[in-house]
Scaffold this active site. Structure first.
Site, PDB file in Angstrom:
ATOM      1  N   GLU A   1      41.404  39.462  35.083  1.00 30.35           N
ATOM      2  CA  GLU A   1      42.569  40.275  35.387  1.00 30.35           C
ATOM      3  C   GLU A   1      43.339  39.645  36.546  1.00 30.35           C
ATOM      4  O   GLU A   1      42.774  39.282  37.560  1.00 30.35           O
ATOM      5  CB  GLU A   1      42.076  41.678  35.706  1.00 30.35           C
ATOM      6  N   HIS A   2      44.638  39.509  36.364  1.00 30.12           N
ATOM      7  CA  HIS A   2      45.488  38.787  37.303  1.00 30.12           C
ATOM      8  C   HIS A   2      45.742  39.522  38.618  1.00 30.12           C
ATOM      9  O   HIS A   2      46.046  38.895  39.635  1.00 30.12           O
ATOM     10  CB  HIS A   2      46.849  38.512  36.640  1.00 30.12           C
ATOM     11  N   ALA A   3      45.670  40.851  38.615  1.00 31.16           N
ATOM     12  CA  ALA A   3      46.106  41.602  39.794  1.00 31.16           C
ATOM     13  C   ALA A   3      45.343  41.256  41.063  1.00 31.16           C
ATOM     14  O   ALA A   3      45.953  41.016  42.105  1.00 31.16           O
ATOM     15  CB  ALA A   3      46.042  43.102  39.514  1.00 31.16           C
TER      16      ALA A   3
END
Length: 656
Positions: free
Chosen positions: A351-353
Site C-alpha cells: 500500500e502506497h500511503a
C-alpha cells in the site's frame, strides 16, 4: 558518533513557483497555437497577468498562511498536513491497480528447474522453503537496520531508510468513510508486533517470529517448520469442508464500501476486533498462493511452464499485482506483502500511503539477493518435488502459531461474493505487462552520449506517447525529496518546451541528425534542471497544492483570481503519462503501478547497464491506450534515439 539530522522541507518563494509554473505551461500554449491557431503570445500574456494578480492578491495571503503552517509543523509542512491524505487516503477507488505497487522478483536458481516449471494447485515444499528463507531475510534486514549494522543514522541515507521503513512494518491502511487512516504501530512490548501474518487459501494465520526474544527471530528452519504446520492445518480444514469466508477480498473493494463492511464485521464479535488488530500490528504479510497463474489462460495452471518467457513473466506480474484474476488470498491494506506461488515465483506488493515503493524495493532486494542457503536447514529435512507438504520427523518442536477465524454472517458472505465480482471486473480491465529492452542500456547511454540516463529515458517515453496519440500530455515523474526530514516526493513535469521540440524534430524527416541530437541534448538538460529543482524542494506542484488547500471557501476565496480556475491550470496536471524510475532492477523481473487516468499510462522503469525494463499499465476499456503498442513504440523510440546519437553527435564525442 553524533546522529545527523535532516533539514526541513522549504516553502518555495511564491514568485519563484509562479515563474516556473508559467514556463511549464509554455509547451501547452505552443501546441494550442499549432492546432487551433490561438495566439501563443496573447495566451501567454494573459497567464502572466493572472499570475501577477495572484501574487499580489490571494496568493500573498495563502503564502503567508503556508509560512505560518510551516512554522507550526513539527517536521514537514507537506507531509504533516496534506500529502498522505490528498495523495492516498482521500482516494475512494479500490486499492488493487489504483493505489498499490507491485514487484516481481527473479527466480531462485537453487530451486530445481523442475519445481520452477511446474505449479501444482496446492502449496509445494520448495514454495515453503523459499518463503521461510525470504521471511528470514526480511526480518534480518529489519534487525540489522535497527542495530545500525545497515544504514547507520550517521548518514543521511541511513536516516532516510530508517525513518521510511518505520512506515513499512507493523502497519496497515484502515478504511474509513470519506478518508482512510493509517494504523498506529504497536510498541515492541505488544506481542502482536512480533507476528508474521500468513495467508493461504484465504485463511489467516499469525506466526510469532520472536517467541524467545524481541531482537532475534526464529531461524529459517524453524520458520519453515511453522509454515508446514500452518499448511497442514489449512489442508485439514479443507479436507473437512470447513467454511472459510474470504474476508480478504473485501479489502479489494471501493474504500467506502469496505469501511461499511468492516464496521459491520467488527460489530459481530470481539474476536473480529482482535483479528483486525493482529493484521494491522503484524510485521508484514506472507501470502502462499496454492496455484501458479497463467496469463494466457487467465487461470491457475498445472501444465509445464516455459520459464522466463514474456508470457510467464507477465503471468507472474499479474499475480503479484492482484492475486490472479479475482483478488483472492490478499489483504490489500497491508503496507508490505511477500507473495510466493506454488512454483516458487516470488514478489511483493504493498500500500502506497505509508511509504513510497522505493523503500520496500530496497528491503525486497535484500530478501532475494541471497539464494536459499541449504545449510540453514537441517540436513535430514527432505523436500519432495511432487505432492503436498506433509508432516516430517525433523526434531523441531511445534512452534507458536495461531489460526485467525473470522466470525461472519450472511451479510458478510454476500458482500464477499459481490466484492469478488467487482474485483474480477477491475482486474480484467487492467492491461499490465513488462517490456525488456535489451539492445542497449545505461552503459551505452552514459559512456557514449554522456547524457543523463533518466532524462534520456523520459524523452523516449515522450516520443513513444506522441507517436501513438499524435498529441502531447502532461507528464508526471516522481522525484524523491529524501534529503529532507520526512520528505517523500515532488513532481518533475517532463513535458517541456524542449521535449516538445525534440519530439517534433524526430518526427520530421527533413531535420538533420545533428539538429535532432542537439534538440535531444537541450531536452535532457532542461529535464535534468527540473529534476534538481524538484529534489531540492523547489518544485512546482506540491507548493501549488499547499496553497490551494489553504483557500477558505467560507470566505469565497475560491472565486478570487483566475490563475487557479484556468482550464490550463488543470490540464497541466492531467498526468496521462504517470512515470517513475526505480533502481537498476537487477533482482526484479518487472514492476508496476496503475495509470492515473482511464486513457493514460502508468509506467515504472528500471535502467540497467544492458537492459531497460518498462512496466506499463493501461486500461483495456480505453480505445486510446494499448500497453503492447506502447511497448513497441518505446522500443522503436530508443532505437531511433540511438541512431540519432550515433549520426548526430560531434565526432570527438562519438569516439570517446
Amino acid at each position: 558518533m553524533k546522529k545527523l539530522t535532516r533539514p526541513r522541507l522549504p516553502v518555495p518563494g511564491l514568485r519563484s513557483t509562479l515563474d516556473k509554473y508559467l514556463k511549464s505551461i509554455q509547451p501547452f500554449l505552443l501546441e494550442d497555437e499549432a492546432k487551433t491557431g490561438v495566439s501563443y503570445d496573447a495566451a501567454h500574456d494573459q497567464r502572466v497577468k493572472w499570475a501577477q494578480e495572484f501574487e499580489h492578491g490571494i496568493g500573498k495571503t495563502l503564502q503567508s498562511r503556508l509560512d505560518d503552517l510551516n512554522r507550526a509543523s513539527p517536521h514537514n509542512w507537506l507531509e504533516d498536513n496534506f500529502w498522505t491524505n490528498c495523495a492516498w487516503l482521500d482516494g475512494r477507488s479500490p486499492l488493487p491497480v489504483n493505489s498499490n505497487w507491485w514487484l516481481a522478483l527473479f527466480n531462485d536458481d537453487t530451486v530445481p528447474l523442475d519445481a520452477r516449471q511446474h505449479g501444482p494447485n496446492w502449496i509445494t515444499p520448495w514454495q515453503v522453503r523459499r518463503a521461510a528463507w525470504m521471511t528470514h531475510r526480511v526480518l534480518e534486514f529489519k534487525e540489522r537496520l535497527l542495530s545500525q549494522e545497515l544504514h547507520p543514522n550517521t548518514t543521511r541515507t541511513g536516516l532516510w531508510v530508517r525513518d521510511s521503513t518505520s512506515n513499512m512494518f507493523n502497519i496497515a491502511r484502515v478504511p474509513r468513510t470519506n478518508r482512510d487512516t493509517i494504523s498506529t504501530p504497536p510498541p515492541p512490548s505488544n506481542p502482536t508486533s512480533r507476528n508474521v501474518l500468513v495467508m493461504l487459501h484465504n485463511q489467516l494465520y499469525a506466526i510469532n517470529a520472536y517467541p524467545n526474544s524481541e531482537d532475534v527471530h526464529l531461524p529459517p528452519a524453524h520458520l519453515e517448520r511453522a509454515l508446514i504446520d500452518v499448511v497442514n492445518d489449512a489442508q485439514a480444514r479443507l479436507d473437512r469442508d470447513e467454511e472459510t469466508a474470504p474476508v480478504g477480498i473485501l479489502t479489494a473493494d471501493n474504500r467506502d464500501v469496505w469501511a461499511k463492511n468492516l464496521e459491520h464485521l467488527l460489530s459481530l464479535s470481539s474476536t473480529n476486533h482482535r483479528i483486525h488488530d493482529i493484521i494491522n500490528n503484524s510485521i508484514f504479510l506472507l501470502c502462499l498462493d496454492p496455484f501458479t497463474h497463467d496469463a494466457s489462460s487467465n487461470q491457475a495452471t498445472s501444465s509445464p511452464i516455459s520459464v522466463d518467457t514474456p508470457n510467464e513473466i507477465n503471468s507472474h506480474l499479474h499475480n503479484i499485482r492482484s492475486g490472479g484474476i479475482n483478488g483472492q488470498n490478499r489483504w490489500f491494506d497491508k503496507a508490505f506483502t511477500l507473495i510466493l506461488e506454488s512454483n516458487t515465483r516470488a514478489g511483493a506488493q504493498g500500500e502506497h500511503a505509508p511509504c513510497d515503493a522505493l523503500v520496500p524495493s530496497i528491503v525486497t532486494e535484500y530478501a532475494c539477493v541471497e539464494s536459499i542457503d541449504s545449510s540453514a536447514f537441517p540436513e535430514d529435512i527432505q523436500t519432495s518435488l511432487e505432492g503436498r507438504v506433509g508432516p516430517r520427523s525433523d526434531g523441531l518442536a511445534s512452534l507458536p502459531w495461531e489460526r485467525l477465524d473470522w466470525v461472519v454472517d450472511d451479510h458478510i458472505r454476500k458482500e464477499c461474493i459481490e466484492a469478488e465480482m467487482r474485483a474480477t471486473e477491475l482486474l480484467a480491465d487492467s492491461d499490465d505487462a513488462v517490456l525488456w529492452f535489451d539492445e542497449y542500456g545505461t552503459q551505452w547511454i552514459q559512456s557514449v552520449t554522456r547524457l543523463s540516463i533518466d532524462a534520456y529515458v523520459q524523452m523516449a517515453l515522450q516520443l513513444a506517447f506522441y507517436r501513438i496519440r499524435g498529441e502531447f500530455s502532461a507528464t508526471y515523474e516522481t522525484a524523491l525529496t529524501r534529503s529532507f526530514d520526512r520528505g517523500r516526493t515532488e513532481t518533475i513535469r517532463s513535458y517541456t518546451t524542449e521535449s516538445r521540440a525534440f519530439v517534433l524534430g524526430m518526427q520530421d524527416p527533413s531535420v538533420a541528425a545533428t539538429t535532432k541530437f542537439n534538440l535531444l541534448s537541450q531536452a535532457v538538460r532542461a529535464h535534468t534542471s527540473l529534476t534538481r529543482l524538484a529534489a531540492t524542494g523547489k518544485g512546482i506542484d506540491r507548493h501549488l497544492l499547499g496553497l490551494r488547500l489553504l483557500l477558505r471557501s467560507e470566505e469565497l476565496e475560491d472565486t478570487s483570481g483566475m490563475l487557479l480556475k484556468d482550464e490550463l491550470f488543470a490540464r497541466s496536471q492531467e498526468w496521462k503519462l504517470c512515470t517513475s524510475g526505480l533502481s537498476a532492477g537487477s533482482y526484479f523481473r518487472g514492476t508496476g503501478f496503475g495509470a492515473m487516468y482511464p486513457d493514460g499510462y502508468g509506467i515504472n522503469y528500471m535502467s540497467g547497464p544492458d537492459l531497460i525494463k518498462f512496466g506499463v499499465e493501461s486500461k483495456k476499456s480505453s480505445p486510446a491506450t494499448s500497453t503492447a503498442e506502447l511497448h513497441q513504440e518505446i522500443a522503436q523510440a530508443l532505437r531511433d534515439m540511438q541512431s540519432v546519437c550515433l549520426q548526430g553527435m560531434p565526432a570527438a564525442q562519438s569516439h570517446m
